[in-house]
Write an enzyme that holds these catalytic residues in place. Structure first.
Site, PDB file in Angstrom:
ATOM      1  N   HIS A 469     -14.978   8.619 -10.086  1.00 47.43           N
ATOM      2  CA  HIS A 469     -13.641   8.147  -9.726  1.00 47.43           C
ATOM      3  C   HIS A 469     -13.015   9.053  -8.659  1.00 47.43           C
ATOM      4  O   HIS A 469     -12.547   8.579  -7.616  1.00 47.43           O
ATOM      5  CB  HIS A 469     -12.763   8.119 -10.978  1.00 47.43           C
ATOM      6  CG  HIS A 469     -11.341   7.721 -10.723  1.00 47.43           C
ATOM      7  ND1 HIS A 469     -10.866   6.443 -10.954  1.00 47.43           N
ATOM      8  CD2 HIS A 469     -10.273   8.424 -10.261  1.00 47.43           C
ATOM      9  CE1 HIS A 469      -9.584   6.380 -10.635  1.00 47.43           C
ATOM     10  NE2 HIS A 469      -9.200   7.567 -10.213  1.00 47.43           N
ATOM     11  N   GLU A 470     -13.000  10.348  -8.924  1.00 49.72           N
ATOM     12  CA  GLU A 470     -12.368  11.268  -7.986  1.00 49.72           C
ATOM     13  C   GLU A 470     -13.137  11.349  -6.678  1.00 49.72           C
ATOM     14  O   GLU A 470     -12.543  11.542  -5.606  1.00 49.72           O
ATOM     15  CB  GLU A 470     -12.214  12.654  -8.613  1.00 49.72           C
ATOM     16  CG  GLU A 470     -11.299  12.684  -9.830  1.00 49.72           C
ATOM     17  CD  GLU A 470      -9.912  12.120  -9.569  1.00 49.72           C
ATOM     18  OE1 GLU A 470      -9.462  12.133  -8.395  1.00 49.72           O
ATOM     19  OE2 GLU A 470      -9.267  11.649 -10.529  1.00 49.72           O
ATOM     20  N   HIS A 473     -11.936   8.658  -4.471  1.00 46.40           N
ATOM     21  CA  HIS A 473     -10.754   9.120  -3.734  1.00 46.40           C
ATOM     22  C   HIS A 473     -11.183  10.030  -2.580  1.00 46.40           C
ATOM     23  O   HIS A 473     -10.646   9.949  -1.471  1.00 46.40           O
ATOM     24  CB  HIS A 473      -9.832   9.920  -4.653  1.00 46.40           C
ATOM     25  CG  HIS A 473      -8.969   9.101  -5.553  1.00 46.40           C
ATOM     26  ND1 HIS A 473      -8.189   8.058  -5.102  1.00 46.40           N
ATOM     27  CD2 HIS A 473      -8.722   9.217  -6.892  1.00 46.40           C
ATOM     28  CE1 HIS A 473      -7.502   7.551  -6.133  1.00 46.40           C
ATOM     29  NE2 HIS A 473      -7.814   8.229  -7.211  1.00 46.40           N
ATOM     30  N   HIS A 476     -12.337   8.224   0.322  1.00 52.90           N
ATOM     31  CA  HIS A 476     -11.205   7.575   0.994  1.00 52.90           C
ATOM     32  C   HIS A 476     -10.567   8.539   1.993  1.00 52.90           C
ATOM     33  O   HIS A 476     -10.100   8.129   3.070  1.00 52.90           O
ATOM     34  CB  HIS A 476     -10.181   7.137  -0.058  1.00 52.90           C
ATOM     35  CG  HIS A 476      -9.248   6.066   0.391  1.00 52.90           C
ATOM     36  ND1 HIS A 476      -8.223   5.600  -0.400  1.00 52.90           N
ATOM     37  CD2 HIS A 476      -9.157   5.351   1.544  1.00 52.90           C
ATOM     38  CE1 HIS A 476      -7.557   4.668   0.228  1.00 52.90           C
ATOM     39  NE2 HIS A 476      -8.100   4.491   1.416  1.00 52.90           N
TER      40      HIS A 476
END
Length: 682
Positions: A469-470, A473, A476
């Site tokens: 998940h991180e 990010h 991104h």
């Protein structure tokens, strides 16, 4: 004052990739650095405001975007360390700087001369011949000024200054109080207390004792310690003690109690919204999101809530049946849920958490996250031991594409007393092109239990999902390819920012990834296909519980910020009443109770916005279905569109436009319910 020749913030950084020379920075460097950086930025902004030339995009918007470099560089270092390595000295400076930085921001936003220039450009925006990205920057800049109070009269501006400065102080105090509760609460455990626990957890408890100079075993309030203990300890009395301490963070009385801070924060947020002409803070905050209105958020949450409550009731009955078989005839309490859920999972799917964990080695999961990025986006990762880092546990990787430098990625994976709980992504430096090709420096911060020397760090499957998940990010931020800092990387609508991260989690569950990277720490053997099949089959297990914990938190957040008055509010009583109103099932609690709900009360980030994870989950469930529909999780055409329109695009276009450009249509909300096992695929 530290002399300029001694202060690293007063000179160019000649380190690899221009990263901060962490080893040279002393605590006494920060205050003079803030003093100089703030003064420099004020001078830059004043030059824009007093420019005698007519406002143009170049002399106003470009100038605003390129200003404040020294302050951005300083804040990138200081606030990352304030979250991940917060000494008492850093916290003292943070408390001091919070209102000063709010004052500085207000001085810019509420400068009538500056706003007049921005407004003049905004009113002529269709006549300026701007590119799409320039137009979006202008519109966002104008809205930011208005939402900051620039259009208020002088009395309104004066009150806005007071409110925002006080909120900055309160948010800092809130987060520091939670960190202190987490860092100071410990429970010494004897050999008898840890009987029945698997070796990986006993080793983590022993390491925690060693880190604190104590003998035996020590329990802390780190999530990576609490959750496995609640799942695996047969000692119901200890589970109760630890669980109650866990949910009482920020509510323990004394100087770290956050209840008064929450009450004042909610009251001031109502006032701030009304100053700007909104009926509630939720209406103000959601106006710039995909959801747009509190009613739209509530509709989604309640649709999911009703199904989750039914599923949680079914799950609780299963837990109670197993508990009775083992002679426990009392009602299932919150500290029982994970323990008996694990027993049901073992019974139903023949999956044992203790047996599963050796397959999820931290180093191998990092490799897996990198490998997925390589297949999807063509980026590779090279370990760089020559890059300065702020703590010995931090790892640095250069990110490349076709041999060209893309950015720098830092991984900070282990819990420590100076780090706030949870997991997050942040930037020491964000990508942009306006000041030349500026490459990003991105960090992922986790709180995994550190293993004894020479032993591999083992993760739960949920831990591994958090890592993915991180890293979503992180990508991104790393893959951002925009011109303007305002639009860079994760600077998108709050209910869109979780889409790239939650989408990335899906690749962890793919057989192609698990078979290559889920390798047993002792035997070196790959996870058997039969175990992979069981793990995938069990992925919707206990989703009633997980969904109730999350949605109740989101509904309480929304309720606080839907108030149109908040005088003398008792936050805990309000929380209790809202949970009663929505029908919170017995035996479950919010994922984040109000006194330690840092997403919402340590700053404005997720205030009235905790729902964002679920809004984005609609996008991620529907988005990954696109790969499933073509039968290839690494389909190059879809991967290219995903990279171009989502990961690289920052906030250069409306988020729904970005999603449609990737997916070809708007998302189907039913995909969320199917993903969570709360509905059946058509």
């Amino acid at each position: 004052m530290t002399q300029s020749t001694d202060n690293p913030f007063f000179r160019p950084w000649t380190t690899p990739f221009g990263i901060a020379p962490f080893g040279d920075i002393r605590i006494d460097d920060y205050r003079p650095a803030f003093e100089r950086a703030l003064a420099e930025h004020r001078t830059e902004v004043d030059a824009i405001a007093t420019n005698p030339d007519a406002p143009s995009f170049a002399n106003t918007i470009d100038a605003l975007e390129t200003g404040g470099h020294a302050l951005d560089r300083l804040c990138g270092v200081f606030f990352n360390l304030a979250g991940s390595d917060a000494t008492e000295a850093i916290q003292a400076i943070q408390r001091e700087m919070a209102p000063l930085l709010a004052q500085h921001s207000n001085a810019i936003t509420l400068d009538a001369r500056l706003f007049a220039r921005v407004r003049a450009l905004y009113e002529r925006r269709d006549q300026l011949g701007l590119t799409g990205e320039q137009l979006r920057v202008l519109e966002k800049t104008y809205k930011n000024f208005v939402r900051g109070g620039a259009a208020l009269d002088e009395a309104g501006k004066a009150r806005m200054r007071q409110v925002t400065e006080r909120l900055a102080t309160l948010g800092t105090a809130f987060s520091q109080n939670v960190l202190k509760d987490e860092a100071t609460w410990t429970l010494d455990l004897s050999e008898a207390d840890v009987a029945g626990l698997p070796d990986f957890l006993k080793s983590a408890l022993a390491q925690a004792a060693k880190d604190r100079g104590r003998e035996g075993y020590v329990m802390t309030l780190g999530r990576s310690m609490v959750e496995p203990f609640l799942t695996l300890s047969p000692r119901r009395d200890l589970r109760e003690t630890i669980f109650k301490a866990w949910v009482k963070r920020g509510e323990m009385g004394g100087e770290t109690d956050n209840r008064a801070i929450v009450a004042e924060t909610v009251k001031l947020r109502v006032e701030r919204a009304k100053l700007l002409g909104y009926p509630t803070f939720a209406a103000f905050k959601l106006d710039e999101t995909m959801a747009k209105t509190p009613d739209a958020v509530r509709t989604l949450l309640e649709r999911v809530w009703n199904r989750a409550v039914v599923r949680a009731g079914e799950e609780k009955a299963d837990l109670a049946a197993v508990a009775r078989e083992e002679g426990m005839n009392e009602p299932i309490q919150p500290w029982d849920w994970r323990f008996y859920a694990e027993k049901v999972r073992q019974k139903r799917y023949a999956i044992d958490e203790a047996a599963l964990k050796p397959y999820f080695q931290l180093d191998r999961m990092i490799e897996a996250a990198f490998a997925v990025a390589t297949k999807l986006f063509g980026v590779t990762f090279r370990r760089r031991d020559d890059v300065p880092v702020y703590h010995p546990d931090v790892r640095a990787y250069e990110v490349l594409r076709d041999g060209q430098h893309v950015g720098l990625f830092l991984g900070d994976y282990f819990a420590r007393p100076t780090k706030r709980s949870g997991a997050w992504m942040s930037a020491f430096r964000s990508q942009e092109k306006l000041s030349g090709p500026v490459r990003p420096i991105i960090v992922n911060v986790m709180n995994f239990a550190k293993p004894p020397e020479g032993r591999p760090a083992l993760l739960s499957f949920d831990d591994a999902r958090t890592l993915f998940h991180e890293f979503g990010h992180g990508l991104h931020g790393l893959l951002s390819d925009v011109t303007y800092p305002l639009l860079s990387g994760t600077s998108v609508a709050r209910d869109f920012v979780e889409f790239p991260s939650q989408l990335y989690e899906h690749w962890l569950e793919r057989r192609e990834v698990l078979s290559d990277f889920a390798v047993h720490a002792e035997t070196g053997e790959a996870m058997p296909q039969t175990l992979i099949d069981k793990l995938i089959a069990a992925r919707t297990f206990n989703q009633g519980c997980a969904t109730v914990e999350y949605v109740s938190s989101a509904l309480v957040d929304l309720a606080f910020h839907s108030l149109d008055t908040a005088a003398d509010i008792d936050p805990v009583a309000f929380e209790t009443e809202e949970l009663r109103r929505i029908g919170m099932p017995e035996g479950l609690v919010m994922r984040h109770r109000t006194p330690h709900f840092a997403h919402v009360f340590s700053g404005d980030g997720y205030s009235a916005g905790y729902y964002s994870y679920m809004w984005s989950e609609v996008l991620d469930a529907d988005g990954f279905a696109a790969f499933e529909e073509v039968g290839d999780p690494f389909d190059p055409v879809l991967a290219r569109r995903l990279g171009d329109y989502v990961y690289a695009a920052g906030n250069s276009r409306d988020p729904m436009e970005a999603y449609v450009a990737f997916r070809g249509r708007e998302p189907d909300p039913e995909a969320l319910l199917v993903k969570r096992g709360l509905a059946t695929a058509a």
